[in-house]
Design a protein around this motif. Structure first.
Motif: not given
Length: 373
Positions: A352-361
């Motif tokens: 789980e990761t993302g630019d501004f949230s860990a739950y974007s992708t």
């Protein structure tokens, strides 16, 4: 060095508000099976949640269409814990609960047993293309006094070395009722780890070790020190046949990772869970994977000491006693993850990761195992 990556799941697409809780295995054909929770109406841990799957025939470079593997009406089907058997059959353990059965309500005993956490099993004999209907195994997998319950999440094991070869081992966790006053908002969270074991390829199951403050189910179990509280456990088989277990700790203490070892195929622990200070990070799930007879033990998880960020692959050459950084995946927010062996030279990381949230992708990254420090 650039690493190949892809994005099998992106929040707000394909009919789901959020995708969480990754788990990945490599089928006997070589296809990768990437499981997740598809959360329909919100990113919350309860509500209408499906177990979804995407498959890859090219080592994670591209992914096929989304499949819904498990539904629980308008309730929750989650915590995927898959394992590939020697026969090629893929088993998927999971938990179900009612849509309004939040973790807090379950822990406080405010949910009827039928609506609480129940354990189910599915299988596929065609590399995940189709699945059997779910079969409930709660009576074999969960003690009556346990309240919260979770399988994995992440891949489970079929043991391949020593006298317990062929045994299935699914790391899991549970909670027991607090012994002090309830509804104060400060009662202890009695988390414990345990293993589900099967010696007949998943036809029947039993509880192996339990490790908690109370309610042990056999004389061979040992109580965990109250400075740790095992939760969301991952397991890896070592070359000598012993099983290394690593868990998130929920205790109000500095220790966020704890580990233990079983030398009898998960029936008991050589010692209870204890702090593993070599794995700095926040309270979060992680994944362990052993690379084989001459390979290392790997662990994936965020390395930031306080935040879910800085996904990092760490390695141990002494069975999990000491750890060093092998590869920093990135400095972005990041949370849950699962590891899978791709071939002799690389592993896959679903996280789980993302630019501004860990739950974007939920992203997949291919990582060479020879990566230098």
């Amino acid at each position: 060095m650039a690493y190949e990556s892809s994005v099998p799941y992106r929040a707000g697409t394909e009919g789901y508000t959020s995708f969480r809780i990754p788990a990945v295995v490599r089928a006997r054909s070589g296809h990768l099976l990437a499981f997740a929770e598809g959360r329909v109406s919100s990113a919350a841990d309860s509500g209408t949640i499906h177990i979804v799957l995407k498959r890859s025939a090219d080592a994670g470079r591209t992914w096929g269409p989304l499949q819904v593997v498990a539904r629980n009406g308008n309730g929750t089907a989650g915590n995927p814990a898959p394992v590939v058997l020697d026969s090629g059959r893929v088993l998927l353990l999971q938990v179900h609960n009612a849509a309004d059965a939040t973790e807090d309500r379950i822990r406080r005993g405010r949910v009827p047993r039928a609506d609480g956490r129940r354990v189910w099993l599915q299988h596929s004999d065609d590399d995940g293309a189709s699945w059997s209907p779910p079969r409930e195994i709660t009576d074999q997998a969960k003690l009556p006094q346990w309240r919260w319950y979770a399988t994995g999440p992440g891949h489970a094991l079929q043991l391949r070395h020593g006298p317990y070869t062929g045994r299935l081992l699914v790391p899991a966790n549970h909670s027991t009722p607090p012994t002090g006053p309830q509804d104060s908002g400060t009662e202890p969270r009695y988390n414990g780890g345990h293993a589900l074991l099967s010696d007949d390829d998943g036809a029947t199951w039993r509880i192996g070790y339990t490790d908690s403050h109370s309610h042990s189910h056999s004389a061979g179990d040992s109580d965990t020190d109250r400075s740790v509280a095992p939760n969301e456990t991952t397991a890896a088989e070592l070359p000598d046949g012993s099983v290394y277990l690593n868990a998130r700790s929920e205790a109000v203490a500095a220790w966020r990772r704890v580990d233990a070892v079983s030398t009898d195929g998960g029936e008991h622990l050589v010692r209870p869970f204890r702090p593993q200070a070599g794995l700095t990070g926040p309270a979060v799930q992680g994944s362990a994977l052993h690379l084989g007879d001459r390979g290392a033990l790997l662990f994936s998880g965020p390395a930031h000491p306080a935040a879910r960020a800085l996904m990092t692959l760490r390695t141990s050459r002494d069975g999990g006693l000491t750890w060093r950084t092998a590869h920093t995946v990135g400095g972005l927010p990041a949370a849950y993850s699962d590891l899978v062996r791709l071939d002799r030279h690389s592993v896959g990381l679903l996280y789980e990761t993302g630019d501004f949230s860990a739950y974007s992708t939920i992203t997949f990254r291919r990582i060479p195992v020879e990566e230098p420090t």
